[in-house]
Design a protein around this motif. Structure first.
Motif, mmCIF file in Angstrom:
data_model
loop_
_atom_site.group_PDB
_atom_site.id
_atom_site.type_symbol
_atom_site.label_atom_id
_atom_site.label_comp_id
_atom_site.label_asym_id
_atom_site.label_seq_id
_atom_site.Cartn_x
_atom_site.Cartn_y
_atom_site.Cartn_z
ATOM 1 N N ASN A 1 -0.737 -37.005 -12.385
ATOM 2 C CA ASN A 1 0.613 -37.452 -12.724
ATOM 3 C C ASN A 1 1.741 -36.184 -12.124
ATOM 4 O O ASN A 1 2.984 -36.674 -12.763
ATOM 5 N N ALA A 2 1.259 -35.402 -11.435
ATOM 6 C CA ALA A 2 2.483 -34.446 -11.262
ATOM 7 C C ALA A 2 1.880 -33.887 -9.803
ATOM 8 O O ALA A 2 2.309 -32.904 -9.418
ATOM 9 N N TYR B 1 6.908 -38.998 -19.345
ATOM 10 C CA TYR B 1 5.706 -39.479 -19.811
ATOM 11 C C TYR B 1 5.014 -37.860 -19.517
ATOM 12 O O TYR B 1 4.101 -37.646 -20.167
ATOM 13 N N PHE B 2 5.768 -36.842 -18.680
ATOM 14 C CA PHE B 2 4.914 -35.627 -18.323
ATOM 15 C C PHE B 2 5.416 -34.841 -19.570
ATOM 16 O O PHE B 2 4.408 -33.896 -20.044
ATOM 17 N N LEU C 1 1.334 -41.705 -18.682
ATOM 18 C CA LEU C 1 1.117 -41.712 -17.325
ATOM 19 C C LEU C 1 2.363 -42.162 -16.481
ATOM 20 O O LEU C 1 3.298 -42.832 -17.050
ATOM 21 N N LYS C 2 2.369 -41.770 -15.497
ATOM 22 C CA LYS C 2 3.691 -42.055 -14.584
ATOM 23 C C LYS C 2 3.683 -43.494 -14.278
ATOM 24 O O LYS C 2 2.923 -44.268 -14.152
ATOM 25 N N LEU D 1 10.061 -31.645 -13.531
ATOM 26 C CA LEU D 1 9.182 -32.151 -14.206
ATOM 27 C C LEU D 1 9.301 -32.594 -15.843
ATOM 28 O O LEU D 1 8.899 -33.438 -16.186
ATOM 29 N N ARG E 1 10.990 -35.656 -16.995
ATOM 30 C CA ARG E 1 10.323 -37.029 -16.888
ATOM 31 C C ARG E 1 9.736 -37.109 -18.124
ATOM 32 O O ARG E 1 8.749 -36.472 -18.806
#
Length: 393
Positions: free
Chosen positions: A330-331, A214-215, A391-392, A209, A212
């Motif tokens: 988003n996760a 964006y996260f 955002l993903k 995670l 990523r």
């Protein structure tokens, strides 16, 4: 409370008793964690410490909560979740006794460290446990009941603690919480069903995670938002005493205004936070930072202070809903790993806010503490931007 009906038939009422037991535990956790905010001045005097040092009682619990939130699901991987929750509640009881009886600052910090372990461990497991206590269709209702404990504590713990602390002393406030937590401990043992461990959480999921972009940006932005909030909130009492010039009774009323406004924020966020959450992400830092600036400029007026605290309190509860909705959208492929990271991020923010605010208070002034809060809010707003970058793809 009525029993839940599942495809297999009637679910035992004890499951709802377990949900209510967890709601009481949430209320006690929130009350225990943030009670020093309303008792900061008398605690500092009683322990012969500065207000900035005493504020670290909140930061130390945040530090240990961060560690517990990241490691509890792995460390307790094969243990029955019922007994892990019972152990967390027992730690909270031990913490309250140590804080109430603390002969010096060092013992106070040990007590607060134990509370931090309880906070991080409980929140890392709470949602997963709730999902096992009731049928899938009843999970939102069960979560609402559990988080109801948070809203109640946020509304009433600080003003009641401030008022009772003024009448009977700050130690009496912590002693008063111990029989309630002891009752909660027994309730857990009776109401919680056996919850054998399922597949343990893997640290690789959390690392994936964080890779990523964006996260990771969202996690940092949420930390700045909460860090700004707790830089201000931890040292709110000294500000209201020194700048607004209120005594204990009016202080309790202002804290009650802040807490009651939280119910408005909970209602509004539950009704309006849905769909595309990107435009809402900067709202907490924007409004709460603006209220902090307003307090700096107009905080000598009790009426102005009450209005700013009402808006701040409403946005404070909405902030959790906004950011947890972002996380769920988003996760969704790794919700448990994301939940652990979010708990760690929030508790890190409490640590950041209490440490930074305390240093500014001790070495400069309460105004400098509030300016620090505004700076963190500005950094969060800048990082969030339109929210689309969080955002993903």
């Amino acid at each position: 409370m009525a029993v839940a009906i599942s495809a297999e038939g009637v679910r035992p009422a004890a499951a709802w008793g377990a949900v209510l037991s967890m709601a009481l535990c949430v209320a006690m956790l929130i009350a225990s964690e943030f009670m020093p905010v309303s008792l900061l001045t008398p605690m500092a005097e009683g322990l012969r410490a500065t207000e900035g040092q005493t504020g670290q009682a909140i930061s130390i619990s945040g530090l240990f909560a961060v560690a517990a939130s990241l490691f509890i699901t792995t460390a307790a991987g094969k243990l029955n979740r019922k007994w892990v929750l019972v152990a967390m509640t027992a730690l909270m009881l031990a913490s309250l006794v140590l804080v109430a009886a603390a002969p010096n600052f060092a013992v106070l910090m040990i007590g607060r460290a134990l509370l931090g372990i309880c906070i991080g461990g409980f929140w890392a497991l709470a949602t997963a446990v709730i999902m096992r206590l009731v049928p899938e269709r009843d999970v939102p209702k069960a979560l609402a009941l559990m988080y109801g404990g948070q809203a109640i504590a946020a509304a009433f713990a600080a003003p009641i603690g401030s008022y009772l602390g003024g009448m009977f002393g700050w130690r009496a406030v912590f002693w008063a919480l111990t029989p309630i937590v002891a009752l909660n401990l027994v309730w857990h043992m009776i109401a919680l069903p056996s919850l054998p461990a399922r597949q343990p959480q893997d640290f690789r999921a959390m690392l994936d995670l964080l890779k990523r972009p964006y996260f990771l940006r969202g996690l940092i932005a949420s930390m700045l938002s909460w860090g700004s909030a707790f830089t201000m909130f931890t040292y709110l009492r000294p500000f209201l005493e020194q700048v607004t010039g209120v005594a204990v009774t009016m202080l309790s009323i202002l804290l009650l205004v802040l807490g009651l406004a939280g119910f408005v924020g909970t209602w509004a966020s539950g009704r309006f936070v849905r769909g595309n959450v990107a435009p809402l992400l900067k709202l907490p830092a924007l409004l709460m930072g603006g209220c902090t600036l307003g307090l700096l400029l107009l905080g000598k007026s009790i009426v102005a202070a009450a209005l700013f605290l009402a808006v701040w309190g409403a946005m404070n509860t909405a902030m959790s809903v906004i950011w947890m909705t972002w996380m769920s959208q988003n996760a969704e492929d790794a919700p448990e790993a994301a939940g652990s990271l979010m708990v760690a991020a929030i508790q890190s923010s409490i640590l950041l806010g209490a440490v930074a605010g305390g240093l500014l208070l001790d070495h400069l002034s309460i105004s400098a503490t509030f300016i620090g809060s505004i700076v963190l809010a500005g950094a969060g707003i800048a990082l969030i931007g339109s929210g689309r970058g969080l955002l993903k793809p």
